[in-house]
Scaffold this motif. Sequence first.
Motif, PDB file in Angstrom:
ATOM      1  N   TYR A 248      -5.959   3.989  -3.811  1.00 13.56           N
ATOM      2  CA  TYR A 248      -6.772   2.786  -3.883  1.00 13.56           C
ATOM      3  C   TYR A 248      -8.210   3.169  -4.232  1.00 13.56           C
TER       4      TYR A 248
ATOM      5  N   HIS B 260       0.868  -1.171   0.000  1.00  4.55           N
ATOM      6  CA  HIS B 260       0.000   0.000   0.000  1.00  4.55           C
ATOM      7  C   HIS B 260       0.908   1.225   0.000  1.00  4.55           C
TER       8      HIS B 260
ATOM      9  N   LEU C 175      -4.324   3.180   5.610  1.00  5.30           N
ATOM     10  CA  LEU C 175      -4.966   3.851   4.477  1.00  5.30           C
ATOM     11  C   LEU C 175      -5.916   4.904   5.020  1.00  5.30           C
TER      12      LEU C 175
ATOM     13  N   ALA D 288      -2.625   5.757   0.631  1.00  4.43           N
ATOM     14  CA  ALA D 288      -1.850   5.123   1.694  1.00  4.43           C
ATOM     15  C   ALA D 288      -1.020   6.155   2.441  1.00  4.43           C
TER      16      ALA D 288
END
Length: 183
Positions: free
Chosen positions: A35, A31, A77, A71
Amino acid sequence: MFPIRVIALFVLCVSVIAPASANAELRPAVHDGLYLGFGIGGGSAGLKIDGLADDLGRESGLSMNLRIGGAASNKILIGAEIDAWRKEEHGFALQYNNYAACITYYPAEMIFIKAGPAFSAVIAEAFGFTDTENGFGLTLGAGTEIRLGSKFALVPSFQYISQDLDGFSTNFYSFLLGFGWFW
């Protein structure tokens, strides 16, 4: 008996997907960028009117989730999520929406938990009329990220949403089968 069927479907999906992912080229989940994801499933919602001793029972319905973010680190996140639960019956529809700012934490590589405050809306539709009530909410969730490639994952998850509105409160939970893309 709806929650039992949803749990059984959730377990079946995970048991089918997990062996398939074991055959894929497994890579550590990374990450480090943006996303995007969505999920669909089923859930149960309840309504409680202030001043009444009992809630008004629970109803099963369709649930969905949409999420986007970035991230902060490989284990954290930060993003925005939209969660909704909807039930339509006999020309009447009830929908609970939740617009949350969530922090997702990965205590283990494939497992995550998340939480965040939200703006909430309850929408009732009947006979061409619509009424909306707004308030505040809280999103809690947990799930697993099953990587099928370096940028794509299946994301089975559980969500719990609590909403506080003027004169009443709601809550709903969902079992979702989601999909996630990572850049």
